[in-house]
Design a protein around this motif. Structure first.
Motif, PDB file in Angstrom:
ATOM      1  N   LYS A  50       0.722  -1.438  -0.249  1.00  0.00           N
ATOM      2  CA  LYS A  50      -0.085   0.136   0.027  1.00  0.00           C
ATOM      3  C   LYS A  50       0.874   1.285  -0.014  1.00  0.00           C
ATOM      4  CE  LYS A  50      -4.086  -1.844   2.175  1.00  0.00           C
ATOM      5  NZ  LYS A  50      -3.947  -3.448   2.017  1.00  0.00           N
ATOM      6  N   ASN A  51       2.124   1.216   0.376  1.00  0.00           N
ATOM      7  CA  ASN A  51       2.946   2.428   0.486  1.00  0.00           C
ATOM      8  C   ASN A  51       3.892   2.539  -0.609  1.00  0.00           C
ATOM      9  OD1 ASN A  51       4.379   0.084   1.146  1.00  0.00           O
ATOM     10  ND2 ASN A  51       5.860   1.243   2.512  1.00  0.00           N
ATOM     11  N   ILE A  52       3.568   1.697  -1.781  1.00  0.00           N
ATOM     12  CA  ILE A  52       4.428   1.948  -2.876  1.00  0.00           C
ATOM     13  C   ILE A  52       4.075   2.974  -3.822  1.00  0.00           C
ATOM     14  CG2 ILE A  52       3.179   0.446  -4.318  1.00  0.00           C
ATOM     15  CD1 ILE A  52       5.794  -0.723  -5.334  1.00  0.00           C
ATOM     16  N   ALA A  53       4.885   3.803  -4.241  1.00  0.00           N
ATOM     17  CA  ALA A  53       4.701   5.114  -5.249  1.00  0.00           C
ATOM     18  C   ALA A  53       4.181   4.610  -6.464  1.00  0.00           C
ATOM     19  CB  ALA A  53       5.454   5.932  -4.948  1.00  0.00           C
ATOM     20  N   TRP A  54       4.736   3.382  -7.100  1.00  0.00           N
ATOM     21  CA  TRP A  54       4.473   3.212  -8.659  1.00  0.00           C
ATOM     22  C   TRP A  54       3.194   3.005  -8.751  1.00  0.00           C
ATOM     23  CZ3 TRP A  54       8.310  -1.708  -8.648  1.00  0.00           C
ATOM     24  CH2 TRP A  54       9.264  -1.279  -8.467  1.00  0.00           C
ATOM     25  N   THR A  55       2.842   3.315 -10.224  1.00  0.00           N
ATOM     26  CA  THR A  55       1.410   3.122 -10.790  1.00  0.00           C
ATOM     27  C   THR A  55       1.664   2.037 -11.749  1.00  0.00           C
ATOM     28  OG1 THR A  55       1.783   4.944 -12.322  1.00  0.00           O
ATOM     29  CG2 THR A  55       0.814   5.303 -10.180  1.00  0.00           C
TER      30      THR A  55
END
Length: 327
Positions: free
Chosen positions: A253-258
Motif C-alpha cells: 500500500k505504501n508503494i509510489a508506483w502506478t
C-alpha cells in the motif's frame, strides 16, 4: 521496435564501431553472425581459429589463427598480469593457445573492445580468464549477469540468473544496483522500476531469506546514483505484487508506483535461473543473454544452445556496452 533493433540502430548511428573478438570462430553460428554484423555496419568482428582448416573458403573477416600466429605479444601480457599469482612463462605460452584465454588477452591488449565466448565453452571457462586478466571494474565489487526478456512490446530485465549462487545482503544490493544501471544505460529503459523479489511482500512472510532481501533494499533505496537516473527500487516483493499493479496496490500500500516493475532481482541463482527459463519456455519470451556486468571491459557469455540470432543479439548488447564505456 524490438530492443535488439534499437541497439542495432544505436550502433549504426555511432561514429565508432566496436571491435568484438569471438573466441570460437570455428562455430558456424559465430561465422554467420559475424558476417551479418559486419555487413550491417554495426560491429567490427574479429574471429579466432585454432587451425587454418577451420576457416571457410573465401573468408574475408578479420581473424587470427592460433597455430600460425606470433602470439609473443599476448604471452607477455598474460604472463605480466598473472606472474604475481605464480604463473610461469611456460604456462603462459600454453594458456595463450586456448581461444578463451587468447580472446581475453586480445581485449586486455586493446586489440578489441569486447569479447564474446561460450557457444562451445562453459560459463566457467568464459568467466575465469576474464576475472583473472580483465578483472572487475574499479567501482564494482563483483560480476553479475542479466537477461533481457522480450515478447512483442513487453521488455524486462532479469538477474542474477547465471553467476552468483547465494549472494549475501551486500552482494544482493550490489547486484540490484548494477542490473538497474544496465537496464537504464545499456538496454535503454527510460523509467526503470526494480523489484527485489521474495516470497514475502512488505513483511507478509518471515525468515532469513526475507530478511536478506529487505536488508539489501535498505542499502540501495536511497542510492544517489540510482536516484539521479530516476531509477525506482522497491522490496521485498512477491512476483505477483511486482508484476500486477492491482495486486501491488493491495499488498504494498505504501508503494509510489502506478505501473509494474520492469527489472526483477532474484534472491539467488536457483530462483533466477528457474524464473527466466519458465518465462522463456512457458511464456514464450525471447531470453537474450546472459550479459555479464561488472567487468572492467565487456566480456559476454553465450548459451551453448545459442543460434545465429542469439549471437547477433548478444553482439549488439556487447557493442552498446562498449559505447557506454566510451561516453
Amino acid at each position: 521496435m524490438s530492443v535488439i533493433e534499437i541497439l542495432k540502430n544505436k550502433l549504426q548511428n555511432s561514429t565508432y564501431k566496436p571491435r568484438i573478438v569471438f573466441a570460437e570462430g570455428w562455430n558456424p553460428n559465430i561465422q554467420s553472425a559475424a558476417l551479418e554484423i559486419k555487413k550491417n555496419n554495426t560491429i567490427d568482428p574479429y574471429l579466432i581459429f585454432r587451425t587454418r582448416k577451420e576457416i571457410p573458403n573465401n573468408f574475408t573477416l578479420r581473424h587470427i589463427v592460433i597455430d600460425e600466429a606470433d602470439l609473443s605479444k599476448y604471452v607477455n601480457i598474460l604472463f605480466e598480469s598473472r606472474k604475481a599469482k605464480g604463473l610461469t612463462l611456460d604456462e603462459a605460452k600454453k594458456l595463450i593457445t586456448q581461444p578463451n584465454y587468447l580472446a581475453t588477452v586480445i581485449v586486455k591488449a586493446n586489440d578489441a573492445d569486447g569479447e564474446i565466448c561460450g557457444i562451445d565453452y562453459t560459463t566457467k571457462d568464459t568467466l575465469k580468464p576474464a576475472l583473472q586478466i580483465i578483472k572487475t571494474a574499479p567501482n564494482a565489487s563483483l560480476v553479475t549477469s542479466a537477461f533481457i526478456m522480450e515478447k512483442n512490446e513487453e521488455l524486462y530485465v532479469f538477474g542474477d540468473c547465471a553467476i552468483n549462487v547465494y549472494p549475501n545482503v551486500q552482494e544482493l544490493a550490489s547486484i540490484a544496483k548494477m542490473i538497474a544501471l544496465f537496464a537504464h544505460n545499456t538496454v535503454g529503459i527510460k523509467d526503470v522500476r526494480v523489484a527485489l523479489l521474495s516470497y514475502s511482500t512488505v513483511g507478509s512472510g518471515a525468515g532469513e531469506a526475507v530478511d536478506k532481501v529487505r536488508a539489501a533494499y535498505e542499502i540501495i533505496k536511497n542510492d544517489q546514483d540510482l536516484q539521479l537516473k530516476g531509477i525506482q527500487v522497491f522490496g521485498e516483493m512477491q512476483f505477483d505484487a511486482a508484476f500486477v499493479p492491482s495486486v501491488m496496490l493491495k499488498k504494498a500500500k505504501n508503494i509510489a508506483w502506478t505501473k509494474a516493475a520492469n527489472t526483477f532481482i532474484f534472491p539467488n541463482i536457483d530462483a533466477g535461473n528457474i524464473g527466466y527459463k519458465i518465462a522463456q519456455r512457458m511464456g514464450n519470451f525471447h531470453a537474450i543473454g546472459p550479459t555479464l556486468i561488472g567487468l572492467a571491459l565487456p566480456v559476454n557469455d553465450l548459451s551453448r544452445g545459442a543460434d545465429k540470432d542469439d549471437v547477433i543479439g548478444l553482439s549488439y548488447i556487447t557493442g552498446n556496452q562498449v559505447l557506454s564505456l566510451k561516453k
